[in-house]
Design a protein around this motif. Sequence first.
Motif, PDB file in Angstrom:
ATOM      1  N   ASP A 183      42.083  31.194  38.860  1.00 47.56           N
ATOM      2  CA  ASP A 183      43.000  30.659  37.849  1.00 47.56           C
ATOM      3  C   ASP A 183      44.190  29.928  38.471  1.00 47.56           C
ATOM      4  O   ASP A 183      44.798  29.084  37.817  1.00 47.56           O
TER       5      ASP A 183
ATOM      6  N   MET B 105      37.463  30.143  32.119  1.00 46.44           N
ATOM      7  CA  MET B 105      37.652  31.372  32.900  1.00 46.44           C
ATOM      8  C   MET B 105      38.026  32.545  32.014  1.00 46.44           C
ATOM      9  O   MET B 105      38.616  32.377  30.949  1.00 46.44           O
ATOM     10  N   GLN B 106      37.665  33.730  32.501  1.00 45.41           N
ATOM     11  CA  GLN B 106      38.048  34.980  31.859  1.00 45.41           C
ATOM     12  C   GLN B 106      38.434  35.980  32.941  1.00 45.41           C
ATOM     13  O   GLN B 106      37.702  36.179  33.911  1.00 45.41           O
ATOM     14  N   ASP B 107      39.597  36.616  32.770  1.00 45.85           N
ATOM     15  CA  ASP B 107      40.110  37.524  33.798  1.00 45.85           C
ATOM     16  C   ASP B 107      39.269  38.789  33.930  1.00 45.85           C
ATOM     17  O   ASP B 107      38.735  39.318  32.941  1.00 45.85           O
TER      18      ASP B 107
ATOM     19  N   GLN C  24      38.162  36.372  38.356  1.00 46.99           N
ATOM     20  CA  GLN C  24      37.734  35.667  37.151  1.00 46.99           C
ATOM     21  C   GLN C  24      36.214  35.571  37.058  1.00 46.99           C
ATOM     22  O   GLN C  24      35.532  35.422  38.084  1.00 46.99           O
TER      23      GLN C  24
ATOM     24  N   VAL D 256      33.913  32.761  35.846  1.00 40.46           N
ATOM     25  CA  VAL D 256      34.090  31.315  35.653  1.00 40.46           C
ATOM     26  C   VAL D 256      32.799  30.747  35.088  1.00 40.46           C
ATOM     27  O   VAL D 256      31.708  30.992  35.613  1.00 40.46           O
TER      28      VAL D 256
END
Length: 392
Positions: free
Chosen positions: A170, A205-207, A219, A221
């Motif tokens: 990120d 993206m997602q944490d 992440q 991705v």
Amino acid sequence: MAPPLPPVTFTDEPDHVAQLRDTLRRFVADHAPREARIQWDRDHRWPRDVYAELNKLGLTALTVPEEFGGAGQDLVAAIAVIEELAQAGPCLAGPYIHTAFYGGMNLSENGSPEQKAEFLPRLARGELFFAYGLSEPDVGGDLASVTTRARLDGDEVVIDGAKRWCTGADWSDYIYTLVRSGPAEDRYRNLSFVLIPTNAPGVRMQDIHHANLRYTASQDVYFDGVRVPVSHIVGGPQMWNQGWKLLAGRALDVEKLEITAVAFGIARAALDEAWDYAQQRVQFSKPISQHQAIRHKLVVARTKLQAARHMLYHAAWLANEGRPCSTETSMAKLFVADVGVEIALACQQVIGSYALSDAFDMERHVRDLLGMPIVGGSSDMQKNNLASLWKL
């Protein structure tokens, strides 16, 4: 009272590395106080203002050749930088690795002439950050099975798929991404690496929050029709479908060493803290360092730490000399990661219940070290590598 913990050093360490260590210790003491490190860990972030000051020391140039604005590759010094920064946890060592190793080392070894000219001067100045895009939701150590798909479309590469555990994606500028670029049945001959800008259209993206190395989140991705120029194929268009050669190259050997240096540095910090505590804590009318059970834990931990240092820096020296080092880097990653856990748990027992709270850094040291046999190539993967190298 017992003397302080003796330094874990080689007697023949180059003078410039010893001087570099002194500079970094002063820097950490002045710019990364304990209270700030606790907060950075809680927030899963690293201090950009402090890192900007660190970057003025020119440390990211240690993995870049002189012709591209670097200091000339000095891997022993670069590994020492990681070790010293890791004394304070991953808050500064982490972002340093993203520039000097994920970017500088990989492109110095594998980049095309055009990529080296474009990226290496900026990496030497510490202006770019790279993340790795290797693992996937269903792919861990078996990287030849990646399913993220890339195809050529004129003068562009189109990427579709997903990557997991892209640590720091990120805030990085590029993801050094492994993709399947040929038929699924052409295993090992159907892989390529592509540099994907994190701000490219189609990147999402997602944490993923995790318990250790909390200088950042990782992440998931996702790539949905992401387009990059063919000039972003690592090594140039001629390296299309040649990604396995890059995975088997020197850069991956060195990648095993940078995470090993983190493990060693944190293990050393854990022993320092337990050693000091054992001399200050009094039970049964004497410091606990005078009780045999505690003395034995500390002596064994100190011995393991010295062995770990020899393995780490011998492998780093081989890599720096351009000698074959796949065996030594795998042995170092395996040994230091596993021994680091043993050192952390022994030192936690020395401090006792306080080591479970943020009254001591030991709580973070244990969390960070427990993950080391997993990250950067698991201990079991290193055993497989060694068994293959030794033709078992």
